[in-house]
Each structure stands twice: as C-alpha cells, then as structure tokens.
Design an enzyme around this catalytic site. Structure first.
Site, mmCIF file in Angstrom:
data_model
loop_
_atom_site.group_PDB
_atom_site.id
_atom_site.type_symbol
_atom_site.label_atom_id
_atom_site.label_comp_id
_atom_site.label_asym_id
_atom_site.label_seq_id
_atom_site.Cartn_x
_atom_site.Cartn_y
_atom_site.Cartn_z
ATOM 1 N N TYR A 259 0.834 -1.204 0.000
ATOM 2 C CA TYR A 259 0.000 0.000 0.000
ATOM 3 C C TYR A 259 0.868 1.254 0.000
ATOM 4 C CZ TYR A 259 -3.696 3.235 1.536
ATOM 5 O OH TYR A 259 -4.582 4.277 1.638
ATOM 6 N N LYS B 228 0.990 4.034 -2.920
ATOM 7 C CA LYS B 228 0.618 5.427 -2.666
ATOM 8 C C LYS B 228 1.807 6.362 -2.853
ATOM 9 C CE LYS B 228 -3.722 4.696 -1.773
ATOM 10 N NZ LYS B 228 -4.777 5.204 -2.670
#
Length: 288
Positions: free
Chosen positions: A160, A164
């Site tokens: 993640y 991001k």
C-alpha cells in the site's frame, strides 16, 4: 467570474472511481451539490446497485456501471459509454483502492500485485483513458487519492505504501507532461477518517476505556480527533474547480496535522474530554 462562481462545476462530468460508498461517495456528493454530473464505476453489479441507491436517496441523478479499473479494455469501454450517454469527462477522481495488512515477508507476490494494480496501475489506466479528450479540449482535472502512506511507512502495509508513494509521483508526472494543455493533476491525502470501516477502531473497550488505536491516533493528531468525510469535500471541490487552475502536481494532506507533529505520549491523553466527541462521531458515522 466572481470568486464563488469559480468553485462551481455546472455541466461538468465528474467520474469518481469506486464511488459506491465511503470517501468516493462523499466526493461525488460534493461535486453534485455544485452542479456536476456524476458518473461512477465499481467492481461488481452489487456495489454499483448499492451506489445507485445511495445517490438516489440523496437526490443525485448518477450514472453507474461495472468496470474494473485494472482492466484497460473495460476502462476504455466505460469511458466511451459515458461519452456517448453523458458527455466528455471533465473531472476524474482516482478513488478506487484497496489495502492488505500483511507483514512484508509473509505477503505473496500475488497479494502485492493486487494492491499495486488497483492503487497505482488503476489510476494510470483511468488517467490515460481520459487524457486524450482533456488534451483536445485544453481543459481537465485529475485528482488522485494519495495517503499519509505516500510520505510515511508503517508495519504491514508495504504494498500500500509503495503504491501510494508511486501515486504521488504519478501525480507530479501527469502535471509535468500535460500541464501545458491546461490540465491540472493534484492529489488528496486523507488522514484517519471516521467511516463505517474504521468504526471498530474507535469502539470503547469492555472496561469503558478508549480503543488503543483510537488513543494512538488522537495522541498523534494535533486536532485530537478523527476526520469526517465532510472534511474532505471542500478540498475535492476546490481541486476540481476553476479556483485551482494554477495549482498543479501537489498533494494536499487532510490529516488534522499528523504529518506536522511528532505526537505525544498516548498514556498522557485525557480520555474524559473525548466522551462527548466519541458519541458525536459515532452518530455521524451511523448516519452515513
């Protein structure tokens, strides 16, 4: 054009990916309030139907369809369908995303790939699909859903955070390549937001004390509260509107100050002053 008018989106077509519920729904609701036509997609018909019902309940005439943001053929077909039925897409919010909380050495490559594909490759595919018409019109807004994990690491979120962080740089690169066509690409970086998905992290313990994670987040946040979905709506409208036409390649964090603050000792947090606030937050989330 008056200053208030610069925040209007009358007649603009806004596509918010994965906007059947949660933050995506909040963004779309805000856009509709200032005049935009709303289109959204989700991964299956059940979620699309859930979204359509939610928009109808709010009095919003939204168009929704099944589309997997990681499938380029489906994305291109969705964009073509929207152009034929609604109009050319003026605003894209790359909201769809997933997270898998797994220690890195236990995460399989397939799990890694799934997060990267949805959270980073998806925004690439969707942006690529709408950019040609935006270039042709010399106008367009792309808003990416970044995260505090675009700046910080944390245990169990390797994929993640990598996605991001990559999305932050994709934001800057879209700005660099296509700013000359009056296309602005910026990103919103939410902090910890009170949603039904995060509600268990704010529930009181059996002894009446705060949940340890709730205490942790409040101790790291100068505002000493979780964000609400409405805290994100003003920025979303601003970044989608003519008011932000000279802002490009930026990530704006709505985190109550977490990224600016080293935090306090969680054990020193005064629980008593949060009793009323917790109840209000619970009511707000329950109403969403």
């Amino acid at each position: 054009m008056g200053i208030i008018d610069k925040f209007r989106l009358d007649g603009k077509v806004a596509w918010v990916t994965g906007a059947s519920y949660g933050l995506g729904l909040a963004y779309a609701e805000a856009f509709a309030e200032v005049g935009a036509k709303i289109v959204f997609n989700d991964i299956n018909q059940e979620l699309v139907d859930r979204g359509l019902a939610a928009y109808k309940e709010k009095g919003i005439d939204a168009y929704g369809a099944v589309c997997d943001v990681t499938n380029e053929d489906q994305v291109n077909a969705f964009v073509k369908d929207v152009e034929e039925k609604i109009g050319t897409i003026d605003i894209l919010v790359n909201n769809a995303g997933i997270i898998k909380r797994i220690p890195m050495i236990e995460m399989t490559k397939a799990q890694w790939d799934q997060v990267i594909n949805v959270d980073l490759t998806g925004p690439f595919i969707c942006s690529k699909a709408v950019l040609p018409k935006m270039i042709e019109k010399r106008s367009g807004k792309i808003i990416n859903a970044c995260s505090m994990m675009s700046e910080l690491g944390r245990e169990t979120v390797a994929a993640y955070a990598a996605a991001k962080g990559g999305l932050k740089m994709l934001t800057k690169n879209i700005c660099s390549e296509y700013g000359q066509y009056n296309i602005q690409c910026n990103a919103i970086g939410p902090g910890y937001i009170a949603t039904p998905q995060t509600a268990p992290l704010r529930e009181k313990q059996p002894d009446g004390s705060m949940h340890p994670f709730d205490r942790f987040i409040r101790s790291k946040t100068p505002a000493q509260r979780w964000g609400q979905t409405e805290d994100l709506q003003g920025l979303a409208v601003f970044l989608a509107s003519p008011a932000s036409d000279f802002i490009n390649g930026q990530v704006v964090y709505i985190d109550g100050g977490i990224l600016a603050y080293i935090g306090q000792d969680p054990s020193q947090l005064d629980e008593s002053k949060f009793a009323d606030v917790q109840e209000k937050e619970h009511v707000k989330v329950a109403d969403q």
